[in-house]
Design a protein around this motif. Sequence first.
Motif, PDB file in Angstrom:
ATOM      1  N   TRP A   1       0.832  -1.210   0.000  1.00 14.43           N
ATOM      2  CA  TRP A   1       0.000   0.000   0.000  1.00 14.43           C
ATOM      3  C   TRP A   1       0.862   1.253   0.000  1.00 14.43           C
ATOM      4  O   TRP A   1       0.528   2.256  -0.644  1.00 14.43           O
ATOM      5  CB  TRP A   1      -0.940  -0.016   1.200  1.00 14.43           C
ATOM      6  CG  TRP A   1      -1.923  -1.134   1.153  1.00 14.43           C
ATOM      7  CD1 TRP A   1      -1.979  -2.214   1.981  1.00 14.43           C
ATOM      8  CD2 TRP A   1      -2.979  -1.300   0.198  1.00 14.43           C
ATOM      9  NE1 TRP A   1      -3.019  -3.051   1.607  1.00 14.43           N
ATOM     10  CE2 TRP A   1      -3.646  -2.505   0.516  1.00 14.43           C
ATOM     11  CE3 TRP A   1      -3.423  -0.563  -0.894  1.00 14.43           C
ATOM     12  CZ2 TRP A   1      -4.734  -2.981  -0.209  1.00 14.43           C
ATOM     13  CZ3 TRP A   1      -4.509  -1.036  -1.617  1.00 14.43           C
ATOM     14  CH2 TRP A   1      -5.148  -2.222  -1.281  1.00 14.43           C
ATOM     15  N   LYS A   2       1.975   1.211   0.714  1.00 13.59           N
ATOM     16  CA  LYS A   2       2.861   2.367   0.737  1.00 13.59           C
ATOM     17  C   LYS A   2       3.512   2.583  -0.629  1.00 13.59           C
ATOM     18  O   LYS A   2       3.703   3.720  -1.052  1.00 13.59           O
ATOM     19  CB  LYS A   2       3.932   2.183   1.813  1.00 13.59           C
ATOM     20  CG  LYS A   2       3.380   2.251   3.237  1.00 13.59           C
ATOM     21  CD  LYS A   2       4.479   2.045   4.263  1.00 13.59           C
ATOM     22  CE  LYS A   2       3.931   2.126   5.674  1.00 13.59           C
ATOM     23  NZ  LYS A   2       4.987   1.878   6.686  1.00 13.59           N
ATOM     24  N   ARG A   4       2.186   1.751  -3.528  1.00 10.44           N
ATOM     25  CA  ARG A   4       1.135   2.279  -4.392  1.00 10.44           C
ATOM     26  C   ARG A   4       0.897   3.761  -4.120  1.00 10.44           C
ATOM     27  O   ARG A   4       0.727   4.556  -5.055  1.00 10.44           O
ATOM     28  CB  ARG A   4      -0.154   1.487  -4.180  1.00 10.44           C
ATOM     29  CG  ARG A   4      -0.115   0.102  -4.784  1.00 10.44           C
ATOM     30  CD  ARG A   4      -1.301  -0.719  -4.353  1.00 10.44           C
ATOM     31  NE  ARG A   4      -1.356  -1.992  -5.073  1.00 10.44           N
ATOM     32  CZ  ARG A   4      -2.084  -3.025  -4.686  1.00 10.44           C
ATOM     33  NH1 ARG A   4      -2.819  -2.960  -3.589  1.00 10.44           N
ATOM     34  NH2 ARG A   4      -2.088  -4.141  -5.395  1.00 10.44           N
ATOM     35  N   LEU A   5       0.875   4.130  -2.850  1.00  6.52           N
ATOM     36  CA  LEU A   5       0.669   5.529  -2.504  1.00  6.52           C
ATOM     37  C   LEU A   5       1.792   6.398  -3.060  1.00  6.52           C
ATOM     38  O   LEU A   5       1.544   7.472  -3.629  1.00  6.52           O
ATOM     39  CB  LEU A   5       0.586   5.678  -0.985  1.00  6.52           C
ATOM     40  CG  LEU A   5       0.446   7.100  -0.459  1.00  6.52           C
ATOM     41  CD1 LEU A   5      -0.821   7.760  -0.982  1.00  6.52           C
ATOM     42  CD2 LEU A   5       0.450   7.107   1.075  1.00  6.52           C
ATOM     43  N   ASP A  19     -11.610   5.761  -2.580  1.00  2.00           N
ATOM     44  CA  ASP A  19     -11.048   4.446  -2.879  1.00  2.00           C
ATOM     45  C   ASP A  19     -12.203   3.467  -3.042  1.00  2.00           C
ATOM     46  O   ASP A  19     -12.924   3.180  -2.075  1.00  2.00           O
ATOM     47  CB  ASP A  19     -10.107   4.005  -1.758  1.00  2.00           C
ATOM     48  CG  ASP A  19      -9.370   2.720  -2.093  1.00  2.00           C
ATOM     49  OD1 ASP A  19      -9.072   2.503  -3.291  1.00  2.00           O
ATOM     50  OD2 ASP A  19      -9.089   1.931  -1.175  1.00  2.00           O
ATOM     51  N   THR A  22     -12.480  -0.675  -1.113  1.00  2.00           N
ATOM     52  CA  THR A  22     -11.332  -0.385  -0.239  1.00  2.00           C
ATOM     53  C   THR A  22     -10.969  -1.501   0.720  1.00  2.00           C
ATOM     54  O   THR A  22      -9.958  -1.416   1.406  1.00  2.00           O
ATOM     55  CB  THR A  22     -11.605   0.914   0.548  1.00  2.00           C
ATOM     56  OG1 THR A  22     -10.387   1.391   1.126  1.00  2.00           O
ATOM     57  CG2 THR A  22     -12.635   0.685   1.647  1.00  2.00           C
ATOM     58  N   GLN A  26      -6.778  -0.376   4.342  1.00  3.96           N
ATOM     59  CA  GLN A  26      -5.342  -0.155   4.526  1.00  3.96           C
ATOM     60  C   GLN A  26      -4.823   1.016   3.697  1.00  3.96           C
ATOM     61  O   GLN A  26      -4.032   1.834   4.189  1.00  3.96           O
ATOM     62  CB  GLN A  26      -4.536  -1.411   4.159  1.00  3.96           C
ATOM     63  CG  GLN A  26      -4.883  -2.639   4.973  1.00  3.96           C
ATOM     64  CD  GLN A  26      -5.687  -3.604   4.126  1.00  3.96           C
ATOM     65  OE1 GLN A  26      -6.658  -3.214   3.496  1.00  3.96           O
ATOM     66  NE2 GLN A  26      -5.292  -4.864   4.131  1.00  3.96           N
ATOM     67  N   PHE A  27      -5.248   1.094   2.436  1.00  4.38           N
ATOM     68  CA  PHE A  27      -4.736   2.173   1.596  1.00  4.38           C
ATOM     69  C   PHE A  27      -5.171   3.536   2.121  1.00  4.38           C
ATOM     70  O   PHE A  27      -4.369   4.471   2.198  1.00  4.38           O
ATOM     71  CB  PHE A  27      -5.203   1.994   0.148  1.00  4.38           C
ATOM     72  CG  PHE A  27      -4.714   3.092  -0.761  1.00  4.38           C
ATOM     73  CD1 PHE A  27      -3.379   3.184  -1.097  1.00  4.38           C
ATOM     74  CD2 PHE A  27      -5.593   4.043  -1.261  1.00  4.38           C
ATOM     75  CE1 PHE A  27      -2.907   4.207  -1.922  1.00  4.38           C
ATOM     76  CE2 PHE A  27      -5.134   5.066  -2.085  1.00  4.38           C
ATOM     77  CZ  PHE A  27      -3.791   5.148  -2.407  1.00  4.38           C
ATOM     78  N   HIS A  30      -3.095   4.794   5.041  1.00  2.75           N
ATOM     79  CA  HIS A  30      -1.803   5.387   4.696  1.00  2.75           C
ATOM     80  C   HIS A  30      -1.963   6.685   3.923  1.00  2.75           C
ATOM     81  O   HIS A  30      -1.104   7.571   4.008  1.00  2.75           O
ATOM     82  CB  HIS A  30      -0.978   4.395   3.877  1.00  2.75           C
ATOM     83  CG  HIS A  30      -0.536   3.188   4.639  1.00  2.75           C
ATOM     84  ND1 HIS A  30       0.355   3.250   5.692  1.00  2.75           N
ATOM     85  CD2 HIS A  30      -0.861   1.871   4.514  1.00  2.75           C
ATOM     86  CE1 HIS A  30       0.563   2.043   6.176  1.00  2.75           C
ATOM     87  NE2 HIS A  30      -0.166   1.187   5.484  1.00  2.75           N
ATOM     88  N   PHE A  80      -8.052  -0.505  -6.790  1.00  3.02           N
ATOM     89  CA  PHE A  80      -6.971  -1.479  -6.742  1.00  3.02           C
ATOM     90  C   PHE A  80      -7.545  -2.895  -6.779  1.00  3.02           C
ATOM     91  O   PHE A  80      -8.155  -3.353  -5.824  1.00  3.02           O
ATOM     92  CB  PHE A  80      -6.110  -1.273  -5.491  1.00  3.02           C
ATOM     93  CG  PHE A  80      -5.399   0.050  -5.475  1.00  3.02           C
ATOM     94  CD1 PHE A  80      -4.507   0.386  -6.481  1.00  3.02           C
ATOM     95  CD2 PHE A  80      -5.622   0.962  -4.458  1.00  3.02           C
ATOM     96  CE1 PHE A  80      -3.850   1.613  -6.472  1.00  3.02           C
ATOM     97  CE2 PHE A  80      -4.968   2.183  -4.433  1.00  3.02           C
ATOM     98  CZ  PHE A  80      -4.078   2.509  -5.450  1.00  3.02           C
ATOM     99  N   TYR A 180       2.594  -5.141  -6.241  1.00  2.00           N
ATOM    100  CA  TYR A 180       1.653  -5.756  -5.300  1.00  2.00           C
ATOM    101  C   TYR A 180       2.311  -6.720  -4.320  1.00  2.00           C
ATOM    102  O   TYR A 180       1.640  -7.256  -3.441  1.00  2.00           O
ATOM    103  CB  TYR A 180       0.588  -6.519  -6.100  1.00  2.00           C
ATOM    104  CG  TYR A 180       1.059  -7.869  -6.612  1.00  2.00           C
ATOM    105  CD1 TYR A 180       0.566  -9.058  -6.078  1.00  2.00           C
ATOM    106  CD2 TYR A 180       2.018  -7.950  -7.625  1.00  2.00           C
ATOM    107  CE1 TYR A 180       0.996 -10.283  -6.543  1.00  2.00           C
ATOM    108  CE2 TYR A 180       2.448  -9.169  -8.084  1.00  2.00           C
ATOM    109  CZ  TYR A 180       1.937 -10.333  -7.548  1.00  2.00           C
ATOM    110  OH  TYR A 180       2.378 -11.546  -8.002  1.00  2.00           O
TER     111      TYR A 180
END
Length: 227
Positions: A1-2, A4-5, A19, A22, A26-27, A30, A80, A180
């Motif tokens: 997730w980090k 991706r961010l 999102d 979701t 988690q996403f 962050h 995602f 991923y």
Amino acid sequence: WKRRLKMMLRHHLQGNLLDVGTGIGQFLHHARAYFAEVAGTEISESAVRIARERYELEIRQGQIKELRMPDACFDNVTLFHVLEHVPDPAKLMRRCHQLLRPEGIVVIAVPNDVLAWGSGLKKLGKRMGLHPFQKFSRVAGIAKAGTSREIHLSHFTPMVLRRLLTRAGFEIVEEELDPYYAASGVWKLAHGLYYTLHRTIFKAFGVNRYETIWMIGRKRVDSSRDS
């Protein structure tokens, strides 16, 4: 997730974020520090509850097309590994187009089931008659219906995903590989090297044989779609 961010922040707009699908949040957990406001949708009642208890996120339960949200109310939308699970990906993308403000950003990650090296190995194993690969198609290397924990209603290639976004009223601003893989442990090194190899091939030749596709689109300001 980090990861991706970090990739998303190269192109995001200042403002809010939605999102879609979701999960347990988690996403959004962050991402919330980088946006004025974050929101999420999720069909799983238990996931909505966990998001509230673990991350203090209020997620709207239901499918995005059924939830009442005004048009042009978000600056950024993320999906995602959602598109492959919905019955009508084109309809979902048109709804995202409606929800975004002019020049809003949509970020998408999907599996690369058809073109990935892994799918090629599954096809080979199937054709050789190896027992662990009997559940896969000998043509596409995709798991047969009912043999996998996940159900993918659609299988994307980069070309198909580009066409889907373009027809929904977006211009492509970035195409990459979705990182991923596992966040820690011994597998992080192995997956990281595998990802780096494929990213190098993609940058050099424009060919994606990795297990995932990452794409960012911008809502066209000249789009007259009502979607």
